[in-house]
Design a protein around this motif. Sequence first.
Motif, PDB file in Angstrom:
ATOM      1  N   VAL A 170     -32.520   0.721 -46.818  1.00  0.00           N
ATOM      2  CA  VAL A 170     -31.562   0.404 -47.671  1.00  0.00           C
ATOM      3  C   VAL A 170     -32.268  -0.343 -48.929  1.00  0.00           C
ATOM      4  N   ALA A 171     -33.183  -1.312 -48.509  1.00  0.00           N
ATOM      5  CA  ALA A 171     -33.868  -1.964 -49.191  1.00  0.00           C
ATOM      6  C   ALA A 171     -34.687  -1.240 -50.563  1.00  0.00           C
ATOM      7  N   ALA A 172     -35.222   0.022 -49.847  1.00  0.00           N
ATOM      8  CA  ALA A 172     -35.972   0.836 -50.793  1.00  0.00           C
ATOM      9  C   ALA A 172     -35.142   1.798 -51.654  1.00  0.00           C
ATOM     10  N   TYR A 173     -33.911   1.737 -51.525  1.00  0.00           N
ATOM     11  CA  TYR A 173     -32.979   2.444 -52.443  1.00  0.00           C
ATOM     12  C   TYR A 173     -32.171   1.481 -53.310  1.00  0.00           C
ATOM     13  N   LEU A 174     -32.632   0.297 -53.545  1.00  0.00           N
ATOM     14  CA  LEU A 174     -32.136  -0.687 -54.340  1.00  0.00           C
ATOM     15  C   LEU A 174     -32.474  -0.330 -55.888  1.00  0.00           C
ATOM     16  N   PRO A 175     -31.590  -0.294 -56.711  1.00  0.00           N
ATOM     17  CA  PRO A 175     -31.867   0.166 -58.197  1.00  0.00           C
ATOM     18  C   PRO A 175     -32.968  -0.758 -58.832  1.00  0.00           C
ATOM     19  N   ASP A 176     -33.422  -0.325 -59.954  1.00  0.00           N
ATOM     20  CA  ASP A 176     -34.446  -1.185 -60.622  1.00  0.00           C
ATOM     21  C   ASP A 176     -33.800  -2.403 -61.417  1.00  0.00           C
ATOM     22  N   ASP A 177     -32.458  -2.090 -61.547  1.00  0.00           N
ATOM     23  CA  ASP A 177     -31.930  -3.329 -62.443  1.00  0.00           C
ATOM     24  C   ASP A 177     -31.370  -4.291 -61.497  1.00  0.00           C
ATOM     25  N   VAL A 178     -31.722  -4.378 -60.148  1.00  0.00           N
ATOM     26  CA  VAL A 178     -31.138  -5.224 -59.145  1.00  0.00           C
ATOM     27  C   VAL A 178     -32.522  -5.944 -58.604  1.00  0.00           C
ATOM     28  N   VAL A 179     -33.655  -5.480 -58.391  1.00  0.00           N
ATOM     29  CA  VAL A 179     -34.894  -5.929 -57.914  1.00  0.00           C
ATOM     30  C   VAL A 179     -36.174  -5.251 -58.621  1.00  0.00           C
ATOM     31  N   THR A 180     -37.060  -6.095 -58.990  1.00  0.00           N
ATOM     32  CA  THR A 180     -38.273  -5.488 -59.436  1.00  0.00           C
ATOM     33  C   THR A 180     -39.138  -4.997 -58.331  1.00  0.00           C
ATOM     34  N   GLN A 181     -40.323  -4.299 -58.712  1.00  0.00           N
ATOM     35  CA  GLN A 181     -41.060  -3.626 -57.759  1.00  0.00           C
ATOM     36  C   GLN A 181     -41.837  -4.656 -56.581  1.00  0.00           C
ATOM     37  N   GLY A 182     -42.175  -5.886 -57.195  1.00  0.00           N
ATOM     38  CA  GLY A 182     -42.632  -6.939 -56.247  1.00  0.00           C
ATOM     39  C   GLY A 182     -41.507  -7.527 -55.273  1.00  0.00           C
ATOM     40  N   GLN A 183     -40.196  -7.681 -55.972  1.00  0.00           N
ATOM     41  CA  GLN A 183     -39.329  -8.088 -54.949  1.00  0.00           C
ATOM     42  C   GLN A 183     -38.804  -6.963 -53.984  1.00  0.00           C
ATOM     43  N   LYS A 184     -38.894  -5.850 -54.268  1.00  0.00           N
ATOM     44  CA  LYS A 184     -38.473  -4.538 -53.384  1.00  0.00           C
ATOM     45  C   LYS A 184     -39.658  -4.454 -52.349  1.00  0.00           C
ATOM     46  N   LEU A 185     -40.871  -4.781 -52.641  1.00  0.00           N
ATOM     47  CA  LEU A 185     -41.967  -4.851 -51.707  1.00  0.00           C
ATOM     48  C   LEU A 185     -41.737  -5.915 -50.607  1.00  0.00           C
ATOM     49  N   ALA A 186     -41.362  -6.986 -51.213  1.00  0.00           N
ATOM     50  CA  ALA A 186     -41.103  -8.364 -50.394  1.00  0.00           C
ATOM     51  C   ALA A 186     -39.863  -8.204 -49.524  1.00  0.00           C
ATOM     52  N   LEU A 187     -38.981  -7.563 -50.064  1.00  0.00           N
ATOM     53  CA  LEU A 187     -37.751  -7.214 -49.126  1.00  0.00           C
ATOM     54  C   LEU A 187     -37.995  -6.456 -48.163  1.00  0.00           C
ATOM     55  N   MET A 188     -38.708  -5.064 -48.522  1.00  0.00           N
ATOM     56  CA  MET A 188     -39.032  -4.008 -47.426  1.00  0.00           C
ATOM     57  C   MET A 188     -39.770  -4.616 -46.185  1.00  0.00           C
ATOM     58  N   LYS A 189     -40.665  -5.682 -46.531  1.00  0.00           N
ATOM     59  CA  LYS A 189     -41.321  -6.381 -45.389  1.00  0.00           C
ATOM     60  C   LYS A 189     -40.562  -7.077 -44.649  1.00  0.00           C
ATOM     61  N   ILE A 190     -39.578  -8.116 -45.337  1.00  0.00           N
ATOM     62  CA  ILE A 190     -38.865  -8.826 -44.347  1.00  0.00           C
ATOM     63  C   ILE A 190     -37.737  -7.934 -43.586  1.00  0.00           C
ATOM     64  N   CYS A 191     -37.348  -6.801 -44.317  1.00  0.00           N
ATOM     65  CA  CYS A 191     -36.371  -5.878 -43.419  1.00  0.00           C
ATOM     66  C   CYS A 191     -36.946  -5.232 -42.240  1.00  0.00           C
ATOM     67  N   ASP A 192     -38.386  -4.906 -42.422  1.00  0.00           N
ATOM     68  CA  ASP A 192     -39.110  -4.310 -41.358  1.00  0.00           C
ATOM     69  C   ASP A 192     -39.438  -5.198 -40.245  1.00  0.00           C
ATOM     70  N   SER A 193     -39.419  -6.512 -40.518  1.00  0.00           N
ATOM     71  CA  SER A 193     -39.443  -7.531 -39.481  1.00  0.00           C
ATOM     72  C   SER A 193     -38.096  -7.924 -38.751  1.00  0.00           C
ATOM     73  N   ALA A 194     -37.085  -7.478 -39.323  1.00  0.00           N
ATOM     74  CA  ALA A 194     -35.612  -8.027 -39.146  1.00  0.00           C
ATOM     75  C   ALA A 194     -35.313  -7.173 -37.917  1.00  0.00           C
ATOM     76  N   ASP A 195     -34.374  -8.057 -37.161  1.00  0.00           N
ATOM     77  CA  ASP A 195     -33.533  -7.343 -36.044  1.00  0.00           C
ATOM     78  C   ASP A 195     -32.175  -6.456 -36.563  1.00  0.00           C
ATOM     79  N   ASP A 196     -31.941  -5.515 -35.714  1.00  0.00           N
ATOM     80  CA  ASP A 196     -30.862  -4.857 -36.181  1.00  0.00           C
ATOM     81  C   ASP A 196     -29.630  -5.272 -35.989  1.00  0.00           C
ATOM     82  N   GLU A 197     -29.557  -6.108 -35.100  1.00  0.00           N
ATOM     83  CA  GLU A 197     -28.083  -6.816 -34.823  1.00  0.00           C
ATOM     84  C   GLU A 197     -27.930  -8.076 -35.596  1.00  0.00           C
ATOM     85  N   THR A 198     -28.923  -9.041 -35.319  1.00  0.00           N
ATOM     86  CA  THR A 198     -28.878 -10.458 -36.156  1.00  0.00           C
ATOM     87  C   THR A 198     -29.193 -10.333 -37.550  1.00  0.00           C
ATOM     88  N   ARG A 199     -30.130  -9.203 -37.913  1.00  0.00           N
ATOM     89  CA  ARG A 199     -30.677  -9.043 -39.288  1.00  0.00           C
ATOM     90  C   ARG A 199     -31.818 -10.472 -39.628  1.00  0.00           C
TER      91      ARG A 199
END
Length: 300
Positions: free
Chosen positions: A8-37
Amino acid sequence: MSIHLMVVAAYLPDDVVTQGQKLALMKICDSADDETRLSKPGLRRLRAWVGVTEKRCMTIVTELVAKGLIERVEVGKSGRRAVYRVFPLGVPPIPSNDDLDARFKEADAAPKNSRKARTGVTRAAPSKPAMTHEDIDARALAAGEGVKEAGFHEWNPAEDKGRVPPVEPSGFHGGNPEGSTDGTPSFPPSSSVLPFPPTPTADAAGEPTGGCSRHPVPAANCRACGTNPRAGRAARERDRAEAERNAQQEWLREYQKDLAMARRVAQERPEDVEAARLAARQAARQGREKSRETPPPPKF
């Protein structure tokens, strides 16, 4: 690890997040729990994932918090990681292919610089690339550049332009001029009395001017036999340097041989070495005592 949140974080449009913000968000999502997030990525891992400095990484996390994509649950301290909740306002859906096509079509149609965008103007479609010279000539004719027709140019231009004569030459010239010997033209003979011209530096310092003196019968010059005084001097200089280097190497070998012999004698007969050392010390002491007993010279 939550693959769904990371996609979901990888498909965010460019007008919402920049490339650096998308990478950081993908890493945070990669370490997140499916239920509690809830996610504990760690600053070291997050910085390595994004590839920025520590200060810039913390700034990106603050920007994600400001956009509502994550929220801080616990602030990180020394020895304890910070805790984040991913998508606190709700998880966005994964876009379909139609949604992606519409997004890209809108992005391609948008002007590159909104401040210079011209509203109400229909842009012309880009022209097809020219494939042959005929296409180039046809475009020049359509633009009114004076091209008569597509293709190569005509033959010789008109006579009034004066560029190329309208006829071919009638033939070659009529032979040798009057007064010639009807023979093959040649250059004038050399003014030198020698059979070959002298070398350019024949009169330089140290070089003979009357020919080569290294033969029983001196030749007219050194080119007659292939010798060269300058090359001879260079060869003699090389031989002298080689002989000097060989002499130094020979002296070094003799010195090393004597040194090895002295070491061997010192190892085999240490008493003789000690006796010679004592004798040298006594001689030096006697010389100092004698210099003290000698009266100083008178001063005038």
